[in-house]
Enzyme design. Structure first.
Site, PDB file in Angstrom:
ATOM      1  N   GLU A 217       0.833  -1.211   0.000  1.00 31.54           N
ATOM      2  CA  GLU A 217       0.000   0.000   0.000  1.00 31.54           C
ATOM      3  C   GLU A 217       0.869   1.264   0.000  1.00 31.54           C
ATOM      4  O   GLU A 217       0.546   2.261  -0.649  1.00 31.54           O
ATOM      5  CB  GLU A 217      -0.922  -0.029   1.227  1.00 31.54           C
ATOM      6  CG  GLU A 217      -1.812   1.190   1.413  1.00 31.54           C
ATOM      7  CD  GLU A 217      -2.965   1.285   0.412  1.00 31.54           C
ATOM      8  OE1 GLU A 217      -2.681   1.235  -0.798  1.00 31.54           O
ATOM      9  OE2 GLU A 217      -4.119   1.421   0.840  1.00 31.54           O
TER      10      GLU A 217
ATOM     11  N   THR B 178      -4.934   8.772  -5.072  1.00 31.91           N
ATOM     12  CA  THR B 178      -4.884   8.907  -3.616  1.00 31.91           C
ATOM     13  C   THR B 178      -3.770   9.848  -3.176  1.00 31.91           C
ATOM     14  O   THR B 178      -3.956  10.673  -2.269  1.00 31.91           O
ATOM     15  CB  THR B 178      -4.692   7.516  -2.967  1.00 31.91           C
ATOM     16  OG1 THR B 178      -5.819   6.728  -3.301  1.00 31.91           O
ATOM     17  CG2 THR B 178      -4.579   7.607  -1.457  1.00 31.91           C
TER      18      THR B 178
HETATM   19  N1  HSE Z   1      -7.539   6.990   4.329  1.00 34.01           N
HETATM   20  C1  HSE Z   1      -7.029   7.073   3.007  1.00 34.01           C
HETATM   21  C2  HSE Z   1      -7.263   8.456   2.449  1.00 34.01           C
HETATM   22  C3  HSE Z   1      -7.725   6.059   2.150  1.00 34.01           C
HETATM   23  O1  HSE Z   1      -8.389   8.958   2.597  1.00 34.01           O
HETATM   24  O2  HSE Z   1      -6.351   9.054   1.899  1.00 34.01           O
HETATM   25  C4  HSE Z   1      -7.348   6.106   0.703  1.00 34.01           C
HETATM   26  O3  HSE Z   1      -6.490   5.092   0.383  1.00 34.01           O
END
Ligand code: HSE
Length: 320
Positions: A137, A190
């Site tokens: 990840e 992201t």
């Molecule tokens: N918690 C993370 C974000 C999840 O909101 O950036 C996305 O992978």
């Protein structure tokens, strides 16, 4: 050692309103499938990536499933469960959209780590796979957040109490709680959605609102109080900054509420949007209303997934 194993890791919804980087739950579908087989050449090789439209690398250092698989294989070597020259060939089947907010990189990472562990006879505890999946990840988004990886690996609804050390807590899932997730055909990276937050001057009032809602959401799950769960899906910190990345978001959220959803927010870093509902019928109605709203407000096609929260998490799918 079986000659080949095939595993599935589910998609997930993270943040769940007020719980940025600390809350997530697994979906029954979609999800990714990874196959692993023993090979003569030492180390991990990716021999096939399918379903990604040619976008993902087969270099195991740049593909999240490869990174997680390498990390797991190195741990297996460390405990003597795999020979120093052990080799693994991986096939990665993407069965979910990239950059969708559905935990696509987390599902591939979890599946990569799990497949290697299963191939060698499951020497590592499931909990130990978390670190290996997080290594994957981290490559995808530049941050080892666990709010997609943990639900994909363990299933259910989870809370990450701390990251150092990592402490994952299972939350109860009330009967009847259903999820509608709608994925519009656009993308949000992201890493970019996270960059928006760094250094942002959040106020203490925003933090207070999110803390109250996060605590109330957890209480609502424990009390099986779906109304409390619903009214706690409120994010005053991250959603306002990210909503402009999702065309039509305000209309989609309003449509979900009008259709009877308990609460609605961005799934992970978006662009998918999730709603929670009491029962299948309301969830299906909310999903249809959200799909219509994406089309009417933003001219975007979208697909929806409706169902319960997945309780099983990542698993082998080649065994009876
Ligand atoms: N918690 C993370 C974000 C999840 O909101 O950036 C996305 O992978």
């Amino acid at each position: 050692m079986p000659p080949r194993v095939r595993v599935f890791a589910p998609a997930s919804v993270s943040n769940v309103g007020p719980g940025f980087d600390v809350l997530g739950f697994a979906l029954e579908r979609p999800g990714d499938v990874v196959e692993a087989e023993a090979a003569d050449e030492p180390g991990v090789r990716i021999v096939e990536v399918a379903g990604d439209g040619g976008e993902l690398s087969t270099d195991p250092d740049r593909n999240v499933a490869g990174v997680a698989a390498r990390s797991a294989l190195s741990a297996l070597r460390g405990i003597g469960a795999a020979a120093p020259d052990a080799g693994v060939r991986l096939r990665v089947h993407k069965r979910m959209p990239l950059a969708s907010g559905l935990g696509s990189s987390a599902a591939s990472s979890v599946a990569g780590a799990l497949a290697v562990n299963e191939l060698f006879g499951r020497p590592l505890e499931r909990r130990a796979l978390l670190d290996h999946a997080l290594a994957g990840e981290a490559v995808a988004s530049g941050s080892a957040h666990a709010d997609n990886v943990a639900p994909s690996l363990f299933g259910g609804f989870v809370l990450i109490r701390t990251y150092d050390p990592i402490d994952v807590i299972d939350l109860p899932v009330p009967e009847g709680l259903r999820v509608a997730v709608v994925h519009p055909h656009c993308r949000v990276e992201t890493s970019k959605a996270r960059a928006l937050l760094h250094g942002h001057p959040f106020t203490i009032e925003q933090a207070v609102a999110n803390l109250g809602n996060l605590a109330a959401l957890v209480v609502g799950l424990h009390r099986k109080d779906l109304d409390l769960v619903g009214r706690s899906i409120e994010d005053r910190m991250v959603e306002p900054l990210r909503a402009p990345l999702i065309p039509g978001f305000a209309a989609v959220k309003a449509a979900a509420r009008r259709a009877g959803a308990l609460g609605c927010s961005i799934s992970g870093s978006g662009p998918s949007v999730f709603a929670l509902a009491d029962g299948d019928e309301t969830a299906a109605r909310a999903a249809a209303a959200m799909v219509d709203a994406f089309r009417d407000a933003a001219g975007l096609d979208a697909e929806s997934y409706v169902g319960p929260i997945d309780g099983a998490g990542a698993r082998r799918i080649d065994e009876p």
